[in-house]
Design an enzyme around this catalytic site. Structure first.
Site, PDB file in Angstrom:
ATOM      1  N   GLY A  81      24.119   9.728   7.560  1.00  0.00           N
ATOM      2  CA  GLY A  81      22.735  10.094   7.839  1.00  0.00           C
ATOM      3  C   GLY A  81      22.063   9.071   8.729  1.00  0.00           C
TER       4      GLY A  81
ATOM      5  CG  ASP B 186      10.103   4.578   3.623  1.00  0.00           C
ATOM      6  OD1 ASP B 186       9.299   5.528   3.536  1.00  0.00           O
ATOM      7  OD2 ASP B 186      11.060   4.574   4.421  1.00  0.00           O
TER       8      ASP B 186
ATOM      9  CB  VAL C 244      23.879   5.232   6.665  1.00  0.00           C
ATOM     10  CG1 VAL C 244      24.751   4.716   5.530  1.00  0.00           C
ATOM     11  CG2 VAL C 244      22.503   4.568   6.624  1.00  0.00           C
TER      12      VAL C 244
ATOM     13  N   GLY D 208      18.305   6.974   9.392  1.00  0.00           N
ATOM     14  CA  GLY D 208      17.041   6.567   8.808  1.00  0.00           C
ATOM     15  C   GLY D 208      16.084   6.089   9.871  1.00  0.00           C
ATOM     16  CB  SER D 209      12.716   4.606   9.568  1.00  0.00           C
ATOM     17  OG  SER D 209      13.047   3.586   8.651  1.00  0.00           O
TER      18      SER D 209
END
Length: 346
Positions: free
Chosen positions: A21, A147, A28, A23-24
């Site tokens: 995936g 977050d 990963v 992320g910000s």
């Protein structure tokens, strides 16, 4: 530290098939170290502003904390890649059951096709509350995650929930006078839909801000609706939608997999009645609403939320346990009466 070549080898040269995936602050990948240990490699986007701050914040936050419900940071890598470009990566334990977001969205289900039941969701909620309470109140240095959301909550092979992605984390109040606080990012901290309203007004990150994000996550966990769902337009929102149905009409907002009218739930050999499930769900949504009050001062603390969640679980399981014990005792009594020639069960 691990080398760039080690990580390139472990991930098959960062093969897209191993991409778990994005992320910000990066991507990963799943990988395997030479000894065969599965890992998750978070490669930071060094071209993005704040990547170094994210890297340092995550290292600092995770270096100062230890908890069973935190994704374990194994090592890190600060090096040069094969293009002679800066390379930053964090290596974590691999979480085989993916993210809570995947389970809420139905992308992951049990092998029998079932989603998460009320007990499993409640266990996840308690796991997350435990570690956030630890970060806020029990750690040597108070840490605010900044977050909290389902995509940052991961599940291991035993379905134990662990919180990850500390790229926005802020070390707030040190217990020792000589340790300064650090901030990892600029501007508003968090993800759209989970950011507390006061952050948009310029308020600094706080434990109350984490409580708000946790509350939204809790409501999403039991309704199945993300705070950015298209049904929330104009002045409507996830919390207002739940509030309108609470407590008399919660069936209108519950995830379909959780509707108590589907019958009793069997958990570890015990039957949990629809009535017990319904009462528990009211309590859980109540906790979510208490966490998402607009005013930071009006929200409950994470320790209060944790206490309420544990009490709800105890009531859910013990209530039906008492009934189960009563039925078993009655059954034994019937057998005894039959054997002794009694008439009670004839």
């Amino acid at each position: 530290m691990v080398s760039y070549d080690d990580l390139r080898l472990a991930t098959g040269n960062f093969n897209q098939e191993n991409l778990l995936g994005k992320g910000s602050f990066g991507s990963v990948y799943k990988g395997n170290l030479r000894e065969g240990s599965p890992i998750a490699v978070k490669v930071l986007d060094v071209e993005r502003t704040g990547s170094w701050k994210s890297f340092l914040a995550e290292c600092a936050a995770l270096r100062s904390v230890r908890h069973r419900n935190l994704v374990k940071l194994i090592t890190s890598c600060s090096s040069i890649d094969f293009k002679n470009m800066e390379f930053l990566a964090l290596v974590y334990e691999f979480m085989s059951n993916g993210s809570l977001e995947d389970w809420i969205r139905g992308k992951r289900r049990h092998t029998n096709g079932d989603g998460l039941n009320i007990v499993e969701r409640l266990n996840v909620a308690i796991d997350v509350a435990c570690v956030v309470n630890y970060l806020h109140h029990e750690n040597g240095a108070q840490v605010v995650h900044c977050d909290l959301k389902p995509s940052n909550i991961l599940l291991d092979e035993d379905m134990t929930a662990k919180v990850g992605d500390f790229g926005l984390a802020k070390l707030l109040i040190s217990r020792t006078r000589d340790q300064s606080s650090i901030s990892s990012t600029r501007g508003v901290k968090g993800s759209v839909g989970y950011i507390p309203p006061e952050y948009g007004l310029g308020e600094k990150p706080s434990t109350a801000g984490d409580v708000y994000s946790y509350g939204i996550t809790l409501l999403e966990l039991f309704t199945g609706k993300t705070p950015t769902d298209e049904i929330f337009t104009g002045g409507s929102s996830l919390k207002e939608w739940v509030k309108m149905a609470f407590p008399a009409s919660i069936e209108q907002v519950l995830d379909q997999d959780l509707l108590p009218n589907k019958g009793s739930l069997c958990h570890e050999g015990k039957s949990i009645s629809p009535e017990a499930q319904h009462d528990c769900l009211i309590a859980l949504l109540g906790v979510g609403l208490s966490c998402t009050v607009d005013s930071p001062n009006g929200r409950i603390s994470m320790s209060d939320a944790l206490c309420k969640l544990k009490s709800s679980r105890d009531m859910l399981l013990k209530f039906d346990l008492f009934i189960s014990i009563y039925i078993k005792l009655l059954y034994i009594c019937c057998i005894y009466m039959n054997l002794s020639g009694g008439f009670l069960c004839k």
